[in-house]
Design an enzyme around this catalytic site. Sequence first.
Site, PDB file in Angstrom:
ATOM      1  N   GLU A 237      23.063  20.222 -23.537  1.00 32.41           N
ATOM      2  CA  GLU A 237      22.540  19.429 -24.644  1.00 32.41           C
ATOM      3  C   GLU A 237      23.751  18.663 -25.149  1.00 32.41           C
ATOM      4  OE1 GLU A 237      19.509  19.006 -25.780  1.00 32.41           O
ATOM      5  OE2 GLU A 237      18.601  20.416 -24.369  1.00 32.41           O
ATOM      6  N   SER A 238      23.624  17.328 -25.276  1.00 33.34           N
ATOM      7  CA  SER A 238      24.847  16.535 -25.440  1.00 33.34           C
ATOM      8  C   SER A 238      24.913  15.680 -26.710  1.00 33.34           C
ATOM      9  CB  SER A 238      25.013  15.621 -24.218  1.00 33.34           C
ATOM     10  OG  SER A 238      24.021  14.616 -24.210  1.00 33.34           O
TER      11      SER A 238
ATOM     12  N   THR B  16      34.558  18.152 -23.236  1.00 30.40           N
ATOM     13  CA  THR B  16      34.648  16.956 -24.076  1.00 30.40           C
ATOM     14  C   THR B  16      35.893  16.984 -24.976  1.00 30.40           C
ATOM     15  OG1 THR B  16      33.585  15.891 -25.974  1.00 30.40           O
ATOM     16  CG2 THR B  16      33.046  18.178 -25.648  1.00 30.40           C
ATOM     17  N   ASP B  17      36.349  15.806 -25.389  1.00 35.28           N
ATOM     18  CA  ASP B  17      37.460  15.725 -26.350  1.00 35.28           C
ATOM     19  C   ASP B  17      37.062  16.323 -27.699  1.00 35.28           C
ATOM     20  OD1 ASP B  17      35.704  13.678 -27.129  1.00 35.28           O
ATOM     21  OD2 ASP B  17      37.208  12.074 -27.064  1.00 35.28           O
ATOM     22  N   GLU B  18      35.738  16.426 -27.946  1.00 33.56           N
ATOM     23  CA  GLU B  18      35.278  16.885 -29.264  1.00 33.56           C
ATOM     24  C   GLU B  18      35.661  18.333 -29.547  1.00 33.56           C
ATOM     25  OE1 GLU B  18      31.476  15.651 -30.573  1.00 33.56           O
ATOM     26  OE2 GLU B  18      31.408  13.945 -29.213  1.00 33.56           O
TER      27      GLU B  18
ATOM     28  N   TYR C 133      27.402  21.060 -31.653  1.00 34.45           N
ATOM     29  CA  TYR C 133      27.574  20.632 -30.258  1.00 34.45           C
ATOM     30  C   TYR C 133      28.990  20.946 -29.785  1.00 34.45           C
ATOM     31  CZ  TYR C 133      28.942  17.440 -26.494  1.00 34.45           C
ATOM     32  OH  TYR C 133      29.476  16.920 -25.343  1.00 34.45           O
TER      33      TYR C 133
ATOM     34  N   ALA D 256      31.153  22.921 -31.020  1.00 33.67           N
ATOM     35  CA  ALA D 256      31.413  24.367 -31.035  1.00 33.67           C
ATOM     36  C   ALA D 256      30.850  25.022 -29.782  1.00 33.67           C
ATOM     37  CB  ALA D 256      30.799  24.994 -32.286  1.00 33.67           C
TER      38      ALA D 256
ATOM     39  N   LYS E 135      30.440  23.566 -26.859  1.00 33.75           N
ATOM     40  CA  LYS E 135      31.260  23.155 -25.704  1.00 33.75           C
ATOM     41  C   LYS E 135      32.595  23.905 -25.716  1.00 33.75           C
ATOM     42  CE  LYS E 135      30.361  20.305 -23.048  1.00 33.75           C
ATOM     43  NZ  LYS E 135      29.595  20.368 -21.762  1.00 33.75           N
TER      44      LYS E 135
ATOM     45  N   ASN F  23      34.617   9.574 -25.091  1.00 32.19           N
ATOM     46  CA  ASN F  23      33.253   9.005 -25.101  1.00 32.19           C
ATOM     47  C   ASN F  23      33.032   8.103 -23.890  1.00 32.19           C
ATOM     48  OD1 ASN F  23      33.665   9.756 -27.987  1.00 32.19           O
ATOM     49  ND2 ASN F  23      31.627   8.854 -28.176  1.00 32.19           N
TER      50      ASN F  23
ATOM     51  N   PRO G  17      22.093   0.937 -37.226  1.00 35.00           N
ATOM     52  CA  PRO G  17      22.537   1.922 -38.220  1.00 35.00           C
ATOM     53  C   PRO G  17      23.975   2.393 -37.973  1.00 35.00           C
ATOM     54  CG  PRO G  17      21.099   2.959 -36.593  1.00 35.00           C
ATOM     55  CD  PRO G  17      21.213   1.534 -36.194  1.00 35.00           C
TER      56      PRO G  17
ATOM     57  N   ASN H  92      33.905   2.224 -34.833  1.00 36.28           N
ATOM     58  CA  ASN H  92      32.485   2.017 -34.530  1.00 36.28           C
ATOM     59  C   ASN H  92      32.015   0.632 -34.960  1.00 36.28           C
ATOM     60  OD1 ASN H  92      32.381   4.616 -33.554  1.00 36.28           O
ATOM     61  ND2 ASN H  92      31.614   5.493 -35.472  1.00 36.28           N
TER      62      ASN H  92
HETATM   63  P1  NAD Z   1      22.944  13.846 -20.884  1.00 39.85           P
HETATM   64  O1  NAD Z   1      22.382  14.404 -22.135  1.00 39.85           O
HETATM   65  O2  NAD Z   1      22.694  12.412 -20.532  1.00 39.85           O
HETATM   66  O3  NAD Z   1      22.447  14.718 -19.636  1.00 39.85           O
HETATM   67  C1  NAD Z   1      22.375  16.110 -19.661  1.00 39.85           C
HETATM   68  C2  NAD Z   1      21.518  16.550 -18.478  1.00 39.85           C
HETATM   69  O4  NAD Z   1      21.475  17.987 -18.481  1.00 39.85           O
HETATM   70  C3  NAD Z   1      20.070  16.060 -18.533  1.00 39.85           C
HETATM   71  O5  NAD Z   1      19.693  15.527 -17.280  1.00 39.85           O
HETATM   72  C4  NAD Z   1      19.270  17.317 -18.869  1.00 39.85           C
HETATM   73  O6  NAD Z   1      17.955  17.298 -18.327  1.00 39.85           O
HETATM   74  C5  NAD Z   1      20.137  18.388 -18.226  1.00 39.85           C
HETATM   75  N1  NAD Z   1      19.939  19.720 -18.806  1.00 39.85           N
HETATM   76  C6  NAD Z   1      19.898  20.067 -20.121  1.00 39.85           C
HETATM   77  N2  NAD Z   1      19.672  21.388 -20.251  1.00 39.85           N
HETATM   78  C7  NAD Z   1      19.596  21.899 -18.994  1.00 39.85           C
HETATM   79  C8  NAD Z   1      19.400  23.207 -18.482  1.00 39.85           C
HETATM   80  N3  NAD Z   1      19.231  24.254 -19.303  1.00 39.85           N
HETATM   81  N4  NAD Z   1      19.366  23.384 -17.150  1.00 39.85           N
HETATM   82  C9  NAD Z   1      19.520  22.317 -16.309  1.00 39.85           C
HETATM   83  N5  NAD Z   1      19.702  21.061 -16.737  1.00 39.85           N
HETATM   84  C10 NAD Z   1      19.747  20.852 -18.072  1.00 39.85           C
HETATM   85  O7  NAD Z   1      24.503  14.135 -20.950  1.00 39.85           O
HETATM   86  P2  NAD Z   1      25.728  13.285 -20.387  1.00 39.85           P
HETATM   87  O8  NAD Z   1      26.095  12.263 -21.396  1.00 39.85           O
HETATM   88  O9  NAD Z   1      25.446  12.887 -18.993  1.00 39.85           O
HETATM   89  O10 NAD Z   1      26.864  14.391 -20.413  1.00 39.85           O
HETATM   90  C11 NAD Z   1      27.108  15.223 -19.281  1.00 39.85           C
HETATM   91  C12 NAD Z   1      28.175  16.244 -19.653  1.00 39.85           C
HETATM   92  O11 NAD Z   1      29.356  15.564 -20.096  1.00 39.85           O
HETATM   93  C13 NAD Z   1      27.756  17.165 -20.796  1.00 39.85           C
HETATM   94  O12 NAD Z   1      28.192  18.465 -20.497  1.00 39.85           O
HETATM   95  C14 NAD Z   1      28.496  16.616 -22.014  1.00 39.85           C
HETATM   96  O13 NAD Z   1      28.805  17.648 -22.910  1.00 39.85           O
HETATM   97  C15 NAD Z   1      29.739  16.043 -21.372  1.00 39.85           C
HETATM   98  N6  NAD Z   1      30.330  14.903 -22.108  1.00 39.85           N
HETATM   99  C16 NAD Z   1      29.631  13.755 -22.312  1.00 39.85           C
HETATM  100  C17 NAD Z   1      30.241  12.678 -22.981  1.00 39.85           C
HETATM  101  C18 NAD Z   1      29.528  11.374 -23.179  1.00 39.85           C
HETATM  102  O14 NAD Z   1      30.115  10.463 -23.766  1.00 39.85           O
HETATM  103  N7  NAD Z   1      28.312  11.191 -22.711  1.00 39.85           N
HETATM  104  C19 NAD Z   1      31.534  12.799 -23.461  1.00 39.85           C
HETATM  105  C20 NAD Z   1      32.205  14.010 -23.269  1.00 39.85           C
HETATM  106  C21 NAD Z   1      31.613  15.033 -22.565  1.00 39.85           C
HETATM  107  P1  TYD Z   2      27.748   9.069 -30.353  1.00 45.51           P
HETATM  108  O1  TYD Z   2      27.434   7.999 -29.362  1.00 45.51           O
HETATM  109  O2  TYD Z   2      26.628   9.899 -30.884  1.00 45.51           O
HETATM  110  O3  TYD Z   2      28.888   9.950 -29.691  1.00 45.51           O
HETATM  111  P2  TYD Z   2      29.813  11.136 -30.351  1.00 45.51           P
HETATM  112  O4  TYD Z   2      29.167  11.611 -31.588  1.00 45.51           O
HETATM  113  O5  TYD Z   2      29.766  12.143 -29.259  1.00 45.51           O
HETATM  114  O6  TYD Z   2      31.155  10.513 -30.540  1.00 45.51           O
HETATM  115  O7  TYD Z   2      28.473   8.406 -31.592  1.00 45.51           O
HETATM  116  C1  TYD Z   2      29.670   7.648 -31.446  1.00 45.51           C
HETATM  117  C2  TYD Z   2      30.116   7.252 -32.830  1.00 45.51           C
HETATM  118  O8  TYD Z   2      29.174   6.341 -33.374  1.00 45.51           O
HETATM  119  C3  TYD Z   2      30.169   8.413 -33.805  1.00 45.51           C
HETATM  120  O9  TYD Z   2      31.286   8.234 -34.675  1.00 45.51           O
HETATM  121  C4  TYD Z   2      28.878   8.306 -34.594  1.00 45.51           C
HETATM  122  C5  TYD Z   2      28.620   6.815 -34.609  1.00 45.51           C
HETATM  123  N1  TYD Z   2      27.204   6.399 -34.637  1.00 45.51           N
HETATM  124  C6  TYD Z   2      26.748   5.511 -35.619  1.00 45.51           C
HETATM  125  O10 TYD Z   2      27.517   5.045 -36.483  1.00 45.51           O
HETATM  126  N2  TYD Z   2      25.435   5.158 -35.601  1.00 45.51           N
HETATM  127  C7  TYD Z   2      24.553   5.639 -34.696  1.00 45.51           C
HETATM  128  O11 TYD Z   2      23.347   5.305 -34.743  1.00 45.51           O
HETATM  129  C8  TYD Z   2      25.034   6.541 -33.665  1.00 45.51           C
HETATM  130  C9  TYD Z   2      24.106   7.100 -32.633  1.00 45.51           C
HETATM  131  C10 TYD Z   2      26.372   6.892 -33.688  1.00 45.51           C
END
Ligand code: NAD
Ligand code: TYD
Length: 353
Positions: free
Chosen positions: A85-86, A140-142, A165, A167, A169, A194, A220, A264
């Site tokens: 869950e991301s 993640t960097d978070e 989230y 926490a 990760k 990100n 927003p 942002n």
């Molecule tokens: P996403 O939310 O787009 O995709 C997550 C995928 O995991 C989905 O296809 C979902 O169906 C699947 N999934 C969820 N629960 C599951 C379960 N119980 N079993 C099997 N599959 C399940 O996420 P993303 O943006 O592609 O991120 C991928 C990874 O990278 C995540 O672990 C996230 O924490 C990490 N990450 C993402 C970002 C970003 O900017 N997107 C940044 C840092 C780290």
């Molecule tokens: P997001 O894409 O949710 O990534 P993360 O929270 O993992 O960094 O958000 C990126 C930044 O943008 C974050 O500081 C929250 C901000 N944000 C907004 O200001 N408005 C929005 O509608 C969303 C989704 C995010």
Amino acid sequence: MKNILVTGGAGFIGSNFIKYILDHDPNVNIVNLDLLTYAGNLENLVDISDESRYTFKKGDIRDRVLVNQLFNEYDFCSIINFAAESHVDRSIVEPDIFLSTNVIGVQVLLDTAMSHWKTEPHNKYSKEYRKSVKFIQISTDEVYGTLGKSGMFSEKTPLAPNNPYSASKASADLVVRAYYKTYGMPVNITRCSNNYGPYQFPEKLIPLMIANCQEEKPLPVYGDGMQIRDWLHVSDHCAAIMCVLEKGQAGEVYNIGGNNEYTNIDIVRMIVKELGKSESLIKYVKDRPGHDRRYAMDSSKIKSELGWKPSYTFEKGLSETINWYITHKNWLDRVRSGEYMEYYEKMYGTVNV
Ligand code: NAD
Ligand code: TYD
């Protein structure tokens, strides 16, 4: 041929990665295990649905029986775990699923891999593993929390997550670390900044703003919009993960950042400008609770030790990404309307593949 289990491969980064690795390594077979939550979209993978080196399995990483069956069937040499869950905002409303998927799911994958990869599978205390096996946790960097105006996160920065989230990760990272320290499991943790690029679910900042801006809906911006993120193009991230898969040292953590720090509000303004719309669409809204102010990644370790570097400038990456969403309006419309969820039924019917 090497069989690799990619979990969460129907999401944004996972689907980009599967296509990337199939293009760059002719010797891999990929099995994609994905639960198809709201964030999983098989339409992201439609162009490889006939690829013989790719198999999709619908299922949950928390399902021990299923994960074990897959190991029996495919004898994986690596797992790359993207499944999670991301979205931070969802985690604030509903933390339970984040802890369950992002922590327990990882433990199930680790346990199952360990029992298949140990040369003496019934001896928990043996640290002998088959050659060339590897577990990669996509983190993640978070997990590092938030920065002030200066400084960067290095792999040695203490973990200090601020929302459910991050926490979850961070917890997963600690479990992965423990399996390395206690059981000698060959693991790597990658912590990226990100991501942005094609196929990102339009609840995250960049695709949400592109989608709303195109339709001239309000944009927003949380709080004062001065929060800073370090943006990494998803294809640069995929290249980094391949480097870690091929060359990462067991037990090591690698930070992956794009070296592109922007507020942002600046990002939103760039999108508005590129789409030729009016800044009057920008609406400042209530801030996210626990909102981290700034992230910045020091990626010098992966650069010097594994030879990775990003190829995208942010200007080029953002412009290409905006263009991708304009030219894939159908994909975006189907995601926004929920129609993409019907694709699985249409492709696979009621048969569980
Ligand atoms: P996403 O939310 O787009 O995709 C997550 C995928 O995991 C989905 O296809 C979902 O169906 C699947 N999934 C969820 N629960 C599951 C379960 N119980 N079993 C099997 N599959 C399940 O996420 P993303 O943006 O592609 O991120 C991928 C990874 O990278 C995540 O672990 C996230 O924490 C990490 N990450 C993402 C970002 C970003 O900017 N997107 C940044 C840092 C780290
Ligand atoms: P997001 O894409 O949710 O990534 P993360 O929270 O993992 O960094 O958000 C990126 C930044 O943008 C974050 O500081 C929250 C901000 N944000 C907004 O200001 N408005 C929005 O509608 C969303 C989704 C995010």
